[in-house]
Design a protein around this motif. Structure first.
Motif, mmCIF file in Angstrom:
data_model
loop_
_atom_site.group_PDB
_atom_site.id
_atom_site.type_symbol
_atom_site.label_atom_id
_atom_site.label_comp_id
_atom_site.label_asym_id
_atom_site.label_seq_id
_atom_site.Cartn_x
_atom_site.Cartn_y
_atom_site.Cartn_z
ATOM 1 N N GLY A 115 8.017 -1.171 -2.099
ATOM 2 C CA GLY A 115 7.222 0.030 -2.280
ATOM 3 C C GLY A 115 7.216 0.407 -3.752
ATOM 4 N N VAL A 116 6.024 0.739 -4.270
ATOM 5 C CA VAL A 116 5.882 1.101 -5.679
ATOM 6 C C VAL A 116 5.099 2.403 -5.795
ATOM 7 N N ALA A 117 5.228 3.060 -6.946
ATOM 8 C CA ALA A 117 4.514 4.308 -7.178
ATOM 9 C C ALA A 117 3.032 4.070 -7.450
ATOM 10 N N ALA A 118 2.699 2.997 -8.160
ATOM 11 C CA ALA A 118 1.308 2.724 -8.514
ATOM 12 C C ALA A 118 1.166 1.262 -8.907
ATOM 13 N N LEU A 119 -0.085 0.798 -8.915
ATOM 14 C CA LEU A 119 -0.417 -0.534 -9.403
ATOM 15 C C LEU A 119 -1.342 -0.399 -10.605
ATOM 16 N N ASP A 120 -2.024 -1.482 -10.953
ATOM 17 C CA ASP A 120 -2.804 -1.526 -12.195
ATOM 18 C C ASP A 120 -3.947 -0.518 -12.279
ATOM 19 N N VAL A 121 -4.646 -0.299 -11.179
ATOM 20 C CA VAL A 121 -5.707 0.706 -11.143
ATOM 21 C C VAL A 121 -5.531 1.559 -9.887
ATOM 22 N N PRO A 122 -5.980 2.812 -9.927
ATOM 23 C CA PRO A 122 -5.725 3.714 -8.795
ATOM 24 C C PRO A 122 -6.238 3.227 -7.443
ATOM 25 N N ASP A 123 -7.331 2.446 -7.412
ATOM 26 C CA ASP A 123 -7.877 1.981 -6.129
ATOM 27 C C ASP A 123 -7.043 0.898 -5.470
ATOM 28 N N HIS A 124 -6.161 0.256 -6.219
ATOM 29 C CA HIS A 124 -5.371 -0.833 -5.648
ATOM 30 C C HIS A 124 -4.120 -0.302 -4.967
ATOM 31 N N LEU A 125 -3.998 -0.647 -3.693
ATOM 32 C CA LEU A 125 -2.860 -0.215 -2.877
ATOM 33 C C LEU A 125 -1.864 -1.337 -2.652
ATOM 34 N N VAL A 126 -2.289 -2.582 -2.851
ATOM 35 C CA VAL A 126 -1.475 -3.751 -2.515
ATOM 36 C C VAL A 126 -1.633 -4.806 -3.603
ATOM 37 N N GLU A 127 -0.530 -5.510 -3.902
ATOM 38 C CA GLU A 127 -0.565 -6.672 -4.786
ATOM 39 C C GLU A 127 0.369 -7.716 -4.190
ATOM 40 N N VAL A 128 -0.069 -8.962 -4.187
ATOM 41 C CA VAL A 128 0.712 -10.048 -3.599
ATOM 42 C C VAL A 128 0.818 -11.181 -4.615
ATOM 43 N N GLU A 129 2.050 -11.650 -4.849
ATOM 44 C CA GLU A 129 2.251 -12.817 -5.701
ATOM 45 C C GLU A 129 2.934 -13.900 -4.893
ATOM 46 N N ALA A 130 2.727 -15.136 -5.314
ATOM 47 C CA ALA A 130 3.254 -16.276 -4.544
ATOM 48 C C ALA A 130 3.868 -17.329 -5.444
ATOM 49 N N THR A 131 4.861 -17.999 -4.889
ATOM 50 C CA THR A 131 5.430 -19.189 -5.484
ATOM 51 C C THR A 131 5.254 -20.308 -4.469
ATOM 52 N N ALA A 132 4.673 -21.401 -4.916
ATOM 53 C CA ALA A 132 4.430 -22.532 -4.014
ATOM 54 C C ALA A 132 5.048 -23.786 -4.616
#
Length: 136
Positions: A115-132
């Motif tokens: 859980g985070v307070a904010a992301l890069d822009v106000p409209d973004h609610l979710v960010e996903v990063e991956a390692t493959a």
């Protein structure tokens, strides 16, 4: 496949992901955090967690395809959700299910949800990063 997913005895079995991934491939792929942008950079699903989760996972799938991989090659996901509460889990899982339907696979590698307070822009609610990990 370079990744084997495992739920070891003695750890709880979580339906949304596996506890451990074992990588045997030789090519590491690190995918930057993907937000709910479409190919033109427009936000998908403003205010809708499920829609944003879906788009983030689809974007991860697009990145994987570009380097010759699939979600079966993902060793670990990290998900960031703005103002996370456990009550949002059904919406999160709905987004994952919708992405799985579009991708033709259920992404269940080990993951961490933060859980985070904010992301890069106000409209973004979710960010996903991956390692493959891919076989060369």
């Amino acid at each position: 496949m370079a990744i084997t997913l495992v739920n070891p005895s003695g750890l709880p079995e979580i339906g949304a992901y596996r506890q451990v991934s074992v990588a045997t491939g030789s090519k590491l792929v690190f995918i930057a955090g993907q937000v709910a942008w479409d190919a033109d950079g427009a936000t998908v699903g403003a205010g809708d967690i499920a829609a944003q989760v879906e788009q983030c996972y689809v974007n991860i799938g697009t990145a994987l395809t570009a380097v010759g991989g699939t979600f079966e090659d993902v060793a670990k996901l990290t998900v960031y959700v703005v103002d996370w509460t456990p009550e949002k889990m059904p919406l999160f899982l709905e987004g994952v299910a919708r992405a799985a339907a579009r991708l033709g696979t259920t992404p269940v590698p080990p993951g961490t949800l933060v859980g985070v307070a904010a992301l890069d822009v106000p409209d973004h609610l979710v960010e996903v990063e991956a390692t493959a990990v891919l076989d060369s």
